[in-house]
Motif scaffolding. Structure first.
Motif, short mmCIF file in Angstrom:
data_model
loop_
_atom_site.label_atom_id
_atom_site.label_comp_id
_atom_site.label_asym_id
_atom_site.label_seq_id
_atom_site.Cartn_x
_atom_site.Cartn_y
_atom_site.Cartn_z
N ASN A 25 0.85 -1.19 0.00
CA ASN A 25 0.00 0.00 0.00
C ASN A 25 0.89 1.24 0.00
OD1 ASN A 25 -2.43 -1.37 0.03
ND2 ASN A 25 -2.43 -1.56 2.26
N VAL A 27 0.17 4.23 0.91
CA VAL A 27 -0.12 5.13 2.03
C VAL A 27 -0.02 4.32 3.31
CG1 VAL A 27 -1.83 6.67 3.05
CG2 VAL A 27 -1.63 6.50 0.56
N SER A 29 -1.11 4.71 6.25
CA SER A 29 -2.31 4.58 7.07
C SER A 29 -3.36 3.64 6.46
CB SER A 29 -2.94 5.96 7.29
OG SER A 29 -3.32 6.51 6.04
N THR A 30 -3.14 3.20 5.23
CA THR A 30 -4.07 2.28 4.58
C THR A 30 -3.90 0.89 5.16
OG1 THR A 30 -3.89 3.56 2.55
CG2 THR A 30 -4.83 1.36 2.36
N ARG A 31 -5.02 0.23 5.45
CA ARG A 31 -4.92 -1.11 6.05
C ARG A 31 -4.30 -2.08 5.05
NH1 ARG A 31 -8.77 -4.86 4.46
NH2 ARG A 31 -10.48 -3.96 3.32
N GLU A 33 -3.96 -5.39 3.01
CA GLU A 33 -4.89 -6.36 2.45
C GLU A 33 -4.50 -7.76 2.87
OE1 GLU A 33 -7.59 -5.85 0.62
OE2 GLU A 33 -7.37 -3.70 0.44
#
Length: 135
Positions: A25, A27, A29-31, A33
């Motif tokens: 990811n 970013v 702060s993006t969870r 996957e």
């Protein structure tokens, strides 16, 4: 020399279930996957070869199922493939020349994107023909 004929068959196992996401990811702060959910596939292959003196001819076929599930929630797009190969060779005075060609015919496949992971709906249709040659 007498002509020599060879026929072969193979059943290969492609372990796509262990394939990780190809990117991280961008970013922080993006969870993260989970696993992409690809499934393992068996790939049957057959081939024939004929040799007479300095000449040789080869041909083959395989069918590869796509490891991508029917649901397009991963964003991966892939199709089953029919693949044909052909080759010819010449061996003379220690010199070897080989020619090879391979064609991939993609089976048309439709992916429906649902609302569960994306904000829009749409359809992606995959298909095509790939050709390769080498000398």
């Amino acid at each position: 020399p007498t002509p020599a004929f060879t026929a072969t068959a193979q059943l290969g196992w492609e372990r796509w279930s262990a394939f990780p996401w190809p990117t991280l990811n961008p970013v922080a702060s993006t969870r993260t996957e989970g696993a992409p959910g690809l499934h393992d596939v068996l790939v049957p292959r057959v081939g024939v070869a004929w040799r007479s003196g300095p000449w040789s001819l080869r041909g083959g076929y395989f069918f590869a199922r796509s490891p991508v599930p029917d649901s397009a929630t991963t964003g991966f797009v892939d199709s089953d493939r029919h693949v044909g190969t052909a080759g010819a060779g010449l061996s003379a005075s220690g010199l070897y020349v080989d020619l090879f060609v391979q064609a991939h015919a993609l089976v048309p496949r439709r992916f429906e994107r649902g609302q569960e992971k994306v904000e829009t709906r749409g359809t992606i249709l995959v298909g095509g023909l790939m050709l390769g040659a080498d000398l």
